[in-house]
Design a protein around this motif. Structure first.
Motif, PDB file in Angstrom:
ATOM      1  N   VAL A  70      52.105  57.971  60.700  1.00 41.64           N
ATOM      2  CA  VAL A  70      50.797  58.493  61.064  1.00 41.64           C
ATOM      3  C   VAL A  70      49.786  57.981  60.049  1.00 41.64           C
ATOM      4  CG1 VAL A  70      49.411  60.555  61.468  1.00 41.64           C
ATOM      5  CG2 VAL A  70      51.847  60.547  62.052  1.00 41.64           C
ATOM      6  N   VAL A  71      48.678  57.427  60.553  1.00 46.65           N
ATOM      7  CA  VAL A  71      47.609  56.936  59.676  1.00 46.65           C
ATOM      8  C   VAL A  71      46.828  58.123  59.139  1.00 46.65           C
ATOM      9  CG1 VAL A  71      45.559  55.488  59.528  1.00 46.65           C
ATOM     10  CG2 VAL A  71      47.483  54.785  60.980  1.00 46.65           C
ATOM     11  N   GLN A  72      46.683  58.192  57.841  1.00 50.31           N
ATOM     12  CA  GLN A  72      45.978  59.290  57.172  1.00 50.31           C
ATOM     13  C   GLN A  72      44.518  58.927  56.927  1.00 50.31           C
ATOM     14  OE1 GLN A  72      47.679  62.098  56.701  1.00 50.31           O
ATOM     15  NE2 GLN A  72      49.590  61.157  57.406  1.00 50.31           N
ATOM     16  N   THR A  73      43.679  59.940  56.870  1.00 55.29           N
ATOM     17  CA  THR A  73      42.287  59.716  56.518  1.00 55.29           C
ATOM     18  C   THR A  73      42.163  59.396  55.025  1.00 55.29           C
ATOM     19  OG1 THR A  73      41.934  62.069  56.115  1.00 55.29           O
ATOM     20  CG2 THR A  73      41.535  61.269  58.353  1.00 55.29           C
ATOM     21  N   ARG A  74      40.997  58.945  54.626  1.00 54.88           N
ATOM     22  CA  ARG A  74      40.821  58.526  53.234  1.00 54.88           C
ATOM     23  C   ARG A  74      40.997  59.694  52.268  1.00 54.88           C
ATOM     24  NH1 ARG A  74      35.694  54.904  51.753  1.00 54.88           N
ATOM     25  NH2 ARG A  74      36.718  53.746  53.446  1.00 54.88           N
ATOM     26  N   ASP A  75      40.626  60.884  52.678  1.00 55.01           N
ATOM     27  CA  ASP A  75      40.790  62.039  51.794  1.00 55.01           C
ATOM     28  C   ASP A  75      42.258  62.417  51.610  1.00 55.01           C
ATOM     29  OD1 ASP A  75      38.052  62.121  51.637  1.00 55.01           O
ATOM     30  OD2 ASP A  75      37.843  63.614  53.246  1.00 55.01           O
ATOM     31  N   GLU A  76      43.125  61.957  52.501  1.00 52.81           N
ATOM     32  CA  GLU A  76      44.539  62.313  52.429  1.00 52.81           C
ATOM     33  C   GLU A  76      45.394  61.232  51.769  1.00 52.81           C
ATOM     34  OE1 GLU A  76      45.402  62.972  56.502  1.00 52.81           O
ATOM     35  OE2 GLU A  76      44.664  65.048  56.513  1.00 52.81           O
ATOM     36  N   TRP A  77      44.771  60.140  51.310  1.00 53.99           N
ATOM     37  CA  TRP A  77      45.553  59.116  50.615  1.00 53.99           C
ATOM     38  C   TRP A  77      46.092  59.697  49.298  1.00 53.99           C
ATOM     39  CZ3 TRP A  77      41.868  54.282  51.020  1.00 53.99           C
ATOM     40  CH2 TRP A  77      41.783  53.901  52.357  1.00 53.99           C
ATOM     41  N   LEU A  78      47.293  59.271  48.938  1.00 54.36           N
ATOM     42  CA  LEU A  78      47.893  59.753  47.693  1.00 54.36           C
ATOM     43  C   LEU A  78      47.229  59.123  46.469  1.00 54.36           C
ATOM     44  CD1 LEU A  78      51.660  59.752  48.737  1.00 54.36           C
ATOM     45  CD2 LEU A  78      50.033  61.666  48.742  1.00 54.36           C
ATOM     46  N   VAL A  79      46.933  57.836  46.565  1.00 59.51           N
ATOM     47  CA  VAL A  79      46.314  57.112  45.446  1.00 59.51           C
ATOM     48  C   VAL A  79      45.211  56.230  46.002  1.00 59.51           C
ATOM     49  CG1 VAL A  79      46.651  55.490  43.547  1.00 59.51           C
ATOM     50  CG2 VAL A  79      48.477  57.106  44.143  1.00 59.51           C
ATOM     51  N   MET A  80      44.045  56.203  45.354  1.00 63.69           N
ATOM     52  CA  MET A  80      42.952  55.297  45.705  1.00 63.69           C
ATOM     53  C   MET A  80      42.198  54.943  44.427  1.00 63.69           C
ATOM     54  SD  MET A  80      39.729  55.663  48.362  1.00 63.69           S
ATOM     55  CE  MET A  80      38.780  56.619  47.192  1.00 63.69           C
ATOM     56  N   ILE A  81      42.360  53.700  43.992  1.00 61.81           N
ATOM     57  CA  ILE A  81      41.719  53.227  42.759  1.00 61.81           C
ATOM     58  C   ILE A  81      40.830  52.036  43.122  1.00 61.81           C
ATOM     59  CG2 ILE A  81      42.070  52.411  40.411  1.00 61.81           C
ATOM     60  CD1 ILE A  81      44.857  53.591  40.496  1.00 61.81           C
ATOM     61  N   PRO A  82      39.520  52.169  43.068  1.00 65.12           N
ATOM     62  CA  PRO A  82      38.636  51.049  43.423  1.00 65.12           C
ATOM     63  C   PRO A  82      38.491  50.061  42.269  1.00 65.12           C
ATOM     64  CG  PRO A  82      37.341  52.988  42.909  1.00 65.12           C
ATOM     65  CD  PRO A  82      38.776  53.408  42.813  1.00 65.12           C
ATOM     66  N   ASP A  83      38.057  48.843  42.594  1.00 71.82           N
ATOM     67  CA  ASP A  83      37.694  47.788  41.645  1.00 71.82           C
ATOM     68  C   ASP A  83      38.855  47.417  40.728  1.00 71.82           C
ATOM     69  OD1 ASP A  83      35.133  47.918  42.720  1.00 71.82           O
ATOM     70  OD2 ASP A  83      34.473  49.400  41.238  1.00 71.82           O
ATOM     71  N   VAL A  84      40.061  47.347  41.264  1.00 67.38           N
ATOM     72  CA  VAL A  84      41.209  46.896  40.467  1.00 67.38           C
ATOM     73  C   VAL A  84      41.836  45.640  41.050  1.00 67.38           C
ATOM     74  CG1 VAL A  84      41.725  49.190  39.594  1.00 67.38           C
ATOM     75  CG2 VAL A  84      42.774  48.427  41.716  1.00 67.38           C
ATOM     76  N   LEU A  85      41.435  45.236  42.243  1.00 72.42           N
ATOM     77  CA  LEU A  85      41.975  44.050  42.911  1.00 72.42           C
ATOM     78  C   LEU A  85      40.843  43.064  43.163  1.00 72.42           C
ATOM     79  CD1 LEU A  85      44.297  45.752  45.573  1.00 72.42           C
ATOM     80  CD2 LEU A  85      44.967  44.807  43.359  1.00 72.42           C
ATOM     81  N   PRO A  86      41.182  41.769  43.301  1.00 74.60           N
ATOM     82  CA  PRO A  86      40.138  40.789  43.661  1.00 74.60           C
ATOM     83  C   PRO A  86      39.512  41.141  45.005  1.00 74.60           C
ATOM     84  CG  PRO A  86      42.132  39.683  42.913  1.00 74.60           C
ATOM     85  CD  PRO A  86      42.491  41.128  43.085  1.00 74.60           C
ATOM     86  N   ALA A  87      38.222  41.310  45.024  1.00 76.07           N
ATOM     87  CA  ALA A  87      37.529  41.766  46.228  1.00 76.07           C
ATOM     88  C   ALA A  87      36.931  40.578  46.979  1.00 76.07           C
ATOM     89  CB  ALA A  87      36.435  42.756  45.865  1.00 76.07           C
ATOM     90  N   TYR A  88      37.184  40.542  48.290  1.00 75.33           N
ATOM     91  CA  TYR A  88      36.567  39.537  49.161  1.00 75.33           C
ATOM     92  C   TYR A  88      35.275  40.068  49.774  1.00 75.33           C
ATOM     93  CZ  TYR A  88      40.993  37.028  48.830  1.00 75.33           C
ATOM     94  OH  TYR A  88      42.088  36.348  48.379  1.00 75.33           O
ATOM     95  N   ILE A  89      35.196  41.376  49.954  1.00 73.97           N
ATOM     96  CA  ILE A  89      33.996  42.018  50.478  1.00 73.97           C
ATOM     97  C   ILE A  89      33.700  43.237  49.613  1.00 73.97           C
ATOM     98  CG2 ILE A  89      34.346  41.263  52.867  1.00 73.97           C
ATOM     99  CD1 ILE A  89      35.507  43.963  53.506  1.00 73.97           C
ATOM    100  N   THR A  90      32.485  43.742  49.714  1.00 73.30           N
ATOM    101  CA  THR A  90      32.102  44.912  48.935  1.00 73.30           C
ATOM    102  C   THR A  90      32.639  46.186  49.590  1.00 73.30           C
ATOM    103  OG1 THR A  90      30.013  45.146  50.118  1.00 73.30           O
ATOM    104  CG2 THR A  90      30.022  43.734  48.173  1.00 73.30           C
ATOM    105  N   VAL A  91      32.641  47.253  48.808  1.00 72.38           N
ATOM    106  CA  VAL A  91      33.097  48.538  49.345  1.00 72.38           C
ATOM    107  C   VAL A  91      32.151  49.025  50.441  1.00 72.38           C
ATOM    108  CG1 VAL A  91      33.576  50.950  48.756  1.00 72.38           C
ATOM    109  CG2 VAL A  91      34.194  49.137  47.161  1.00 72.38           C
ATOM    110  N   ALA A  92      30.859  48.783  50.269  1.00 67.83           N
ATOM    111  CA  ALA A  92      29.893  49.190  51.297  1.00 67.83           C
ATOM    112  C   ALA A  92      30.134  48.449  52.601  1.00 67.83           C
ATOM    113  CB  ALA A  92      28.472  48.954  50.798  1.00 67.83           C
ATOM    114  N   GLN A  93      30.430  47.159  52.510  1.00 67.18           N
ATOM    115  CA  GLN A  93      30.719  46.397  53.726  1.00 67.18           C
ATOM    116  C   GLN A  93      32.019  46.863  54.377  1.00 67.18           C
ATOM    117  OE1 GLN A  93      30.730  42.184  53.089  1.00 67.18           O
ATOM    118  NE2 GLN A  93      31.077  41.689  55.259  1.00 67.18           N
ATOM    119  N   PHE A  94      33.007  47.202  53.557  1.00 71.12           N
ATOM    120  CA  PHE A  94      34.266  47.715  54.103  1.00 71.12           C
ATOM    121  C   PHE A  94      34.044  49.045  54.829  1.00 71.12           C
ATOM    122  CE2 PHE A  94      37.910  50.574  53.336  1.00 71.12           C
ATOM    123  CZ  PHE A  94      38.866  49.918  54.105  1.00 71.12           C
ATOM    124  N   GLU A  95      33.258  49.935  54.249  1.00 71.69           N
ATOM    125  CA  GLU A  95      32.969  51.212  54.896  1.00 71.69           C
ATOM    126  C   GLU A  95      32.151  51.007  56.165  1.00 71.69           C
ATOM    127  OE1 GLU A  95      31.038  53.459  51.907  1.00 71.69           O
ATOM    128  OE2 GLU A  95      32.897  53.973  50.814  1.00 71.69           O
TER     129      GLU A  95
END
Length: 503
Positions: A70-95
């Motif tokens: 089952v796909v979980q919503t973002r609030d239900e993710w166990l771990v979410m750490i931004p800006d730790v991986l090479p980004a191809y797009i911005t977080v705003a564009q992803f949202e």
């Protein structure tokens, strides 16, 4: 997006995880699931996430261990750490991509993706009575698709007998189109500058795609070269095949370079002065650009959705009057009362006034055609749209509902002297009205000898029937008998029953 990638022959590089070529990079055409996974993956925005999909034991099939995720919503993710991986797009564009994908889903609570139907306000219409999103329903009329907006959630969910609201889409789309064009007129200069920037951005994007294709061709040629040099000289057949593949890759690379140079010459990155002037001229004529043949229905819907949040529609009773309110993207509203086509004249809000006016004109001895001309001049409109209520409609309305003469009032021609209808004598139309039947049936009864008549001596030689109270009672009784009663009686009487011949 998939169609765009296919049109421009875009391929994705995939690092093989198994097989004899494990670890090598292979270029493949993307499919829908690949693109969907790519757009939903937060790693492309530089976000490390864990627990996006978890197994629900209630949904898992014991025979299939991989089911039940089952796909979980973002609030239900166990771990979410931004800006730790090479980004191809911005977080705003992803949202923004996530919100766009969610809005394009075919659900009752979402707007849905833009489709090819002619309904301009599809996905924007809301019912003013129950607040639900209205659906678009199409029917065919004269080989053309005619859309209509309908609120039928109660019918679908609860089995209600009738829909909440139903109205033709033509009047709503005309209102939305008029308001959208009025809103875009002051921004003509801004639109022209934005259009120029979009053209430059699109050309830059195409140039980026060309560079990726050139990079892929260079990689293929370099890989073919390395394979050729790594082959053993003793394996002449293998060397010949590798050499042939190297030459093919070099030829493809050279052809792609020539195509890129040709594309660069025909479409420079920077707009020329003539191109900017053309864009400014087109943007200044918003109406002409809106109705241009190159502007598709999808383009118009995209423009409407960019500046409109929703369109609230409320039909006043069952009449032709509809309260339409546009809620713009900034929160401002534009209310207006529009007119929709209805099925009959009786649904019109001004029907009592219309009926009284028809009675008044008919009382003056004016015929149906003259009444139609008067009503058109006075601004009365038909139920289903148009400019004129036809004489046939008025004649039928006068005959069936208003109980007034349908047409000009003609005085009956007097009978010749001494031949007037006396006591217990009837003109045929008066006798037909007394018996509640048609004059054609009376003529049939006269032909059978059931009614006694006499004829005028002069033109038009009308018939005058004789029927006293006793004869009227007999005629009424004859009127109540079923059709074919006398024909069946010929075969049921004993003296007229046919006998079979002796054998």
């Amino acid at each position: 997006m998939l169609r765009y990638l296919v049109q421009h022959d875009i391929q994705l590089g995939i690092r093989l995880r198994e097989g004899p070529d494990k670890g090598t990079l292979e270029w493949r055409r993307p499919n829908r699931m690949t693109l969907q996974t790519l757009l939903h993956n937060p790693a492309y925005a530089g976000i490390y996430a864990y627990g996006r999909r978890r197994v629900d034991r209630r949904r898992q099939d014991p025979a299939r261990p991989s089911t039940g995720r089952v796909v979980q919503t973002r609030d239900e993710w166990l771990v979410m750490i931004p800006d730790v991986l090479p980004a191809y797009i911005t977080v705003a564009q992803f949202e923004a991509n996530e919100a766009k994908l969610a809005a394009n889903r075919a659900r009752a609570e979402t707007m849905g993706a833009v489709r090819n139907g002619p309904a301009l306000a599809a996905g924007l219409g809301f019912c003013g009575r129950c607040g639900r999103r209205m659906m678009v329903r199409y029917h065919t009329q004269h080989s053309h698709a005619r859309p209509e907006y309908v609120c039928c959630r109660d019918v679908t969910n609860y089995g209600a007998r009738g829909v909440c609201q139903l109205l033709n889409a033509g009047c709503v789309d005309a209102f939305v189109e008029r308001q959208v064009l009025a809103a875009l007129q002051p921004a003509a200069v801004e639109v022209s500058l934005q259009a120029a920037d979009e053209v430059i951005s699109e050309r830059a994007e195409l140039e980026k795609l060309w560079q990726q294709r050139l990079e892929r061709a260079e990689y293929e040629a370099d890989r073919a070269r390395r394979c050729y040099h790594l082959a053993e000289p003793e394996n002449r057949l293998v060397v010949r095949q590798l050499e042939k593949e190297w030459e093919t890759a070099l030829a493809a690379q050279q052809k792609l370079r020539e195509d890129h140079e040709r594309f660069t010459r025909t479409s420079p990155r920077v707009l020329t002065a003539a191109e900017r002037q053309t864009i400014t001229t087109l943007a200044g004529d918003i109406t002409g650009l809106w109705h241009a043949e190159t502007t598709t229905v999808t383009d118009r819907k995209e423009i409407a959705r960019a500046i409109i949040d929703k369109v609230q529609l409320t039909v006043i009773g069952t009449s032709e009057r509809v309260t339409a309110t546009i809620v713009w993207a900034g929160g401002a509203t534009t209310p207006e009362e529009i007119v929709r086509p209805v099925r009959s004249l009786q649904q019109l809000s001004y029907y009592p006034e219309l009926a009284a006016r028809i009675r008044e004109l008919a009382g003056q001895g004016i015929g149906a055609s003259g009444i139609a001309d008067r009503l058109e001049a006075e601004g009365y409109r038909p139920a289903k749209g148009g400019k004129r209520i036809t004489a046939t409609t008025i004649r039928d309305l006068m005959w069936r509902r208003l109980d007034c003469p349908a047409g000009r009032v003609h005085r009956p021609r007097p009978a010749p002297p001494g031949e007037e209808a006396g006591p217990d004598e009837w003109w045929l139309k008066h006798l037909a009205a007394e018996l509640d039947m048609t004059t054609s049936t009376l003529y049939a009864w006269i032909h059978r000898g059931w009614i006694t008549v006499r004829r005028e001596s002069r033109w038009p030689h009308r018939l005058i029937a004789h029927a006293d109270q006793q004869e009227l009672a007999a005629l009424r009784e004859r009127r109540t008998r079923p059709p074919g009663w006398y024909s069946r009686r010929l075969w049921t009487d004993d003296d007229s029953t046919p006998t079979e011949p002796d054998s």
